[in-house]
Scaffold this motif. Structure first.
Motif, short mmCIF file in Angstrom:
data_model
loop_
_atom_site.label_atom_id
_atom_site.label_comp_id
_atom_site.label_asym_id
_atom_site.label_seq_id
_atom_site.Cartn_x
_atom_site.Cartn_y
_atom_site.Cartn_z
N SER A 36 0.90 -1.04 0.09
CA SER A 36 -0.15 0.01 0.03
C SER A 36 0.74 1.39 0.06
O SER A 36 2.09 1.20 0.55
N LYS A 37 0.30 2.23 -0.64
CA LYS A 37 1.23 3.42 -0.61
C LYS A 37 1.27 3.94 0.79
O LYS A 37 2.34 4.60 0.96
N TYR A 71 4.18 2.45 2.42
CA TYR A 71 5.55 2.96 1.86
C TYR A 71 5.80 4.28 2.46
O TYR A 71 7.12 4.40 2.80
#
Length: 153
Positions: A86-87, A90
């Motif tokens: 998932s962004k 990150y």
């Protein structure tokens, strides 16, 4: 009944050592990313002819952009066995590592100015970099384990 008891005991043992295995894995990956950091920092020190003081903020930023991405992917897959990408995770990881890198840069910048052992400036800069990375690495493991890659979310 005996099978369930053995399975339960094994589960307790695995849970008990999971933290240790994760920490060891994190340290090994951290060691790998530190090698990347050292190579980049030494290259930048060599090319610029400067290895002490505030220039290390810029050099750490350059190094950070490379080793943090490598570290995220390795820790996600190997250390914390996170299957999803998932962004958010990150960005959380980059934020944590970025903050720690900033602290690391401050410590390296300050320590390189105080060469108490009268070593060569490059050797002293590497010792400062290693010391600072070890300190921030332990803090990074705890934050990443319990916040960023917490599988209970």
């Amino acid at each position: 009944m005996i099978f369930m008891a053995i399975k339960s005991i094994n589960s307790i043992k695995l849970t008990k050592f999971k933290f240790l295995f994760q920490f060891i894995s994190y340290c090994l990956i951290g060691g790998s990313t530190f090698v990347i950091d050292i190579i980049i920092m030494n290259f930048l020190w060599y090319v610029s002819g400067k290895n002490a003081g505030n220039v290390n903020f810029i050099f750490k930023l350059i190094s950070f952009s490379i080793y943090s991405t490598v570290g995220f992917h390795l820790n996600k897959r190997i250390t914390f066995k996170s299957k999803s990408y998932s962004k958010t995770s990150y960005l959380q990881y980059i934020s944590v590592v970025g903050l720690l890198s900033l602290i690391d840069a401050v410590v390296v910048s300050k320590l390189t100015l105080i060469n108490i052992f009268s070593l060569s400036s490059t050797a002293w800069a590497n010792i400062c970099n290693l010391t600072s990375s070890a300190i921030t690495g332990i803090l990074g493991f705890l934050i990443n384990k319990f916040i960023v890659f917490d599988n209970k979310k």
